[in-house]
Design an enzyme around this catalytic site. Structure first.
Site, PDB file in Angstrom:
ATOM      1  CG  HIS A  31      -1.960  -0.997   1.229  1.00 32.72           C
ATOM      2  ND1 HIS A  31      -3.036  -0.916   0.396  1.00 32.72           N
ATOM      3  CD2 HIS A  31      -2.121  -2.147   1.926  1.00 32.72           C
ATOM      4  CE1 HIS A  31      -3.809  -1.958   0.587  1.00 32.72           C
ATOM      5  NE2 HIS A  31      -3.287  -2.718   1.514  1.00 32.72           N
TER       6      HIS A  31
ATOM      7  CB  CYS B 164      -2.235   3.512  -4.426  1.00 31.41           C
ATOM      8  SG  CYS B 164      -3.415   2.215  -4.115  1.00 31.41           S
TER       9      CYS B 164
END
Lengths: 435, 394
Positions: B166, B208
């Site tokens: 992440h 991301c």
């Protein structure tokens, strides 16, 4: 009433002395719920040690207490435990005397209003009698001294106890009617932690009531008295700050104390609302949100002053509660101070709606704080969200408690003037809502 | 003189034959020379891979599956376990919530078990921290670390670094408790460059806003690929209803489909890898950065980084190696003049320690302060209680 008070004081002192001697003292002294960067004893000792080494205690972000505290503990550091026990006792005695006087005032006012026929005919059961008010001061002292929060705060030697005692003396001076002493103690309380500034409004309202000066914006005597009180307060504050300059010959203490309180740089977890927000906020937003959070403490004063201008002592209670919920580094010692006042409003019990749930919430959250701390920091199986959830729940419980008391108080006042059985226009029973 | 004439003609033919042979040899040698130049097209002699999955917990299954899939491909193309540093939380295969214990699937319908029997995880569970990752990269590891946990690369190593987890704009979250920023990563790579720990580096990140992680690189010979640009999220591929979580991320899924067609001898180059996973398939826009890389990506083979292709060619000809001034100039900066090494004793300020300053006297509050304070207190006392009470006190 002196004998029961002495007994209560003895019991409290015994409990505190026993805890001081036990091994729990060291454990409690490091709990983040009990001490904060502002009032930890460790930091006071560190500041004094730095002073012995020839360095200003305000260099480096360790010590955030005022120079008067430095002076106080420079001579009393070996008797620190005694000092804190004596402080707690003094707070309890001050609250006891204050509430005794307050009861007399309440009773006199009630008698006056009954004689003036201001009360509705069927409110006999709502009126307070001297019998039930007789034990309230003792209960207040009991609530303060034997509250586990204040016991823990005393055992941890957190200077929050000193702040509490100054505020208690301020309340005593205000209720006795001495504007000068009340201004001096308020200045001392503000000097130590900035937030008691908001207590200026309820104190002013109370003193105006006592002098029978009507609170109208056009009345000259109102402004004259306000100016007098404000100037007393400001002068004492200025004198105390200038005096503190002469202790260390530097103005270092202003950014270290007030700058620290206002800008919240230290984000150690505590039972307040600031740390989590600012830990995860990006830097370019933090100034805005610091301002928003700080305004939140001062914001409720004016609306409450307008609503509660006839009841300044209740206003003071609500204001102290708001300070201890929304201040930047709250500890359980601050919570103990406003909880001590709850017996004064015990006649509102029948109007409180959520008291059972709220007391359960507060008790459970107090137990869950160390559990989730352990899970987060030591076991590693939780994270800061868990601890913050309990902080949030605890603060929500406190806020709902205060608003519940506020609602109950206003409802009782309404019933007193409009009668217990309220009917709507069509004759059905009506219910009061707080909008 | 009958014998002398044939000798002279023999010598002449012999000389002509030698000349011819040498010409042929020269021609042949020229052809082998080209081959030899091709042989040394890339400057590396060994390959390493550092594969990092920075997430833990069951719902981050896809990150572990990503990393294990890349691990499988890299092993298949020849990099041995001793040259792979695999950092995983490794809490998927034996997770109580895994309906198929001891497996990690990367395709739905459980077609491909990437966990298998021969996975060697070097840093598992709580050892996957930012500190350990940076220590592996820079080589600043305590002496007790076993060999399998070290990145023993040298200045002829091509390193593949794959990270997934992440991330956000400028940071990558490690195990839900800390982050590594793009600045830290860039500085770690610069340390590797200065310590000559790599020849060329390929950095792939599937998180991301992954492009933010390679924005700050400033060391030479780094090529970077990311699964999404700043402001975009990288999305996962498909969930498996039997297992209950998403099995892979889109970018890595398509990279893996691409890699499945690569074999150790394939000549596919990096430009094809840049085309993998266009926006229509991946929803996010993959990005890449080649400005720090000295070779043209057209000439960089996929197997230069993903495989460990041993360059062995058997030849019986002699090959003369020219010093090619264009390709062989020193890539590393000149060493500065070596400074005199400090002796151990001089590093400690002994003189200062021996002659310590005397202890300060205890601090006392200034007299003026005490006087002022008590004067104020007495004034307040008398203002409150009035002078007339003094008669009663004394």
């Amino acid at each position: 009433m002196a004998a029961p008070l002495v007994l209560v004081v003895l019991a409290a002192v015994t409990v505190r002395a026993a805890l001081f001697r036990s091994s729990l003292a060291a454990f409690i002294a490091e709990r983040v719920e009990v001490v904060s960067p502002l009032n930890a004893w460790k930091r006071v000792v560190e500041g004094l040690a730095l002073l012995d080494l020839g360095v200003s205690p305000y260099s480096g972000a360790i010590f955030h207490e005022t120079p008067l505290i430095i002076y106080l503990f420079h001579f009393l550091i070996e008797y620190a435990e005694l000092v804190f026990m004596v402080t707690d006792v003094l707070t309890a005695v001050a609250l006891y005397l204050a509430i005794q006087d307050f009861n007399k005032v309440v009773f006199k006012k009630q008698k006056l209003l009954i004689e003036l026929d201001k009360y509705a005919p069927d409110v006999a059961e709502l009126v307070q009698t001297p019998m039930e008010m007789h034990y309230i001061p003792l209960k207040v002292a009991l609530f303060y001294l034997l509250n586990p929060f204040s016991v823990m705060s005393c055992v941890a030697k957190s200077t929050c106890a000193i702040n509490n005692s100054v505020i208690a003396f301020f309340i005593l001076a205000t209720i006795k009617g001495s504007a000068f002493l009340s201004a001096v103690f308020l200045a001392l309380a503000t000097y130590q932690s900035l937030y008691p500034l908001t207590l200026f409004a309820p104190a002013l309202l109370y003193l105006l009531q006592r002098q029978f000066i009507p609170i109208k914006l056009k009345s000259k005597s109102f402004w004259l008295y306000t100016m007098q009180y404000a100037s007393l307060y400001l002068c004492s504050l200025v004198v105390i700050i200038c005096l503190s300059f002469f202790l260390l010959n530097s103005w270092d203490f202003i950014p270290s104390v007030y700058g620290f309180i206002l800008s919240v740089p230290d984000l150690t977890p505590n039972i307040g609302l600031f740390w989590y927000f600012f830990a995860e906020m990006f830097e370019h937003f933090s100034l805005f949100f610091v301002c928003v959070f700080q305004i939140n403490v001062f914001f409720y004063t004016i609306p409450l002053a307008i609503k509660l201008k006839e009841h300044p002592v209740f206003f003071m209670f609500v204001q102290i509660a708001i300070i201890s919920i929304f201040k930047s580094y709250p500890t359980v010692g601050d919570v103990a101070l406003y909880m001590a006042f709850l017996p004064v409003w015990s006649h509102l019990y029948r109007f409180l709606r959520n008291i059972f749930i709220l007391s359960c919430v507060l008790i459970f959250c107090s137990f869950l704080f160390p559990v989730l701390w352990h899970l987060w920091i030591y076991a590693g199986s939780a994270n800061s969200n868990f601890y913050y959830a309990i902080t949030l729940t605890f603060n929500i419980g406190q806020i709902l408690l205060i608003s519940d008391y506020f609602y109950a108080f206003l409802r009782r006042e309404y019933y007193l003037t409009h009668g217990l059985h309220l009917t709507r226009h069509d004759g059905t029973e009506a219910m009061l809502v707080l909008k | 003189m009958a014998a002398a004439l044939p000798a002279a003609s023999r010598a002449r033919t012999a000389a002509a034959a030698v000349l011819l042979l040498s010409c042929c040899g020269a021609a042949l040698a020229g052809g082998v020379q080209d081959q030899a130049e091709q042989f040394f097209r890339s400057g590396h002699t060994n390959n390493w891979a550092v594969l990092v999955c920075t997430s833990r917990f069951w719902f981050n299954y896809r990150h572990v599956a990503n990393t294990l899939s890349v691990y499988r491909s890299v092993k298949r193309l020849g990099i041995p376990d001793s040259h792979i540093v695999l950092m995983l939380a490794d809490d998927m295969a034996c997770n109580p919530r895994n309906p198929k214990p001891a497996t990690v699937f990367s395709h739905k319908n459980m077609e491909l078990n990437v966990y298998g029997d021969d996975v060697e995880v070097d840093y598992r569970s709580y050892e996957v921290t930012v500190e350990n990752f940076l220590r592996v990269l820079t080589g600043r590891i305590p002496p007790s670390t076993p060999r399998s946990k070290r990145l023993l690369s040298d200045d002829r190593s091509n390193i593949l670094i794959y990270m997934t987890g992440h991330g956000g704009n400028g940071f990558l979250k490690f195990q839900d408790s800390e982050e590594i920023t793009n600045v830290e990563l860039a500085d770690a790579f610069e340390q590797m460059w200065q310590k000559r720990r790599y020849n060329e580096l390929l950095f792939i990140i599937d998180t991301c806003q992954g492009a933010s992680m390679y924005e700050r690189f400033y060391s030479p010979n780094i090529m970077a690929l990311a699964s999404s640009q700043v402001g975009e999220d990288s999305l996962s591929h498909q969930p498996d209803l039997g297992i209950g979580v998403h099995l892979m991320d889109r970018y890595t899924f398509y990279v893996l489909e691409f890699l499945e067609e690569i074999h150790p001898a394939s000549q596919t180059n990096m430009n094809d890898l840049f085309q993998v996973c266009p926006k229509s398939l991946c929803v996010s826009t993959p990005g890449h950065r080649t400005d720090l890389f000295q070779r043209d990506p057209q000439n960089v083979l996929i197997t230069d980084f993903f495989g460990s292709v041993r360059k062995v060619e058997i030849t019986t000809e002699t090959i003369a190696l020219d010093r090619d001034p264009a390709g062989f100039e020193s890539k590393f900066p000149e060493d500065e003049l070596a400074t005199e090494p400090l002796k151990y004793a001089e590093q400690l300020p002994v003189a200062q320690i021996i002659h310590q300053k005397p202890k300060q006297k205890d601090w006392h509050p200034p007299g003026g302060f005490i006087l002022g304070l008590w004067a104020l207190i007495i004034m307040v006392f008398f203002k409150t209680y009035g002078i007339k009470h003094m008669k009663h006190i004394f």
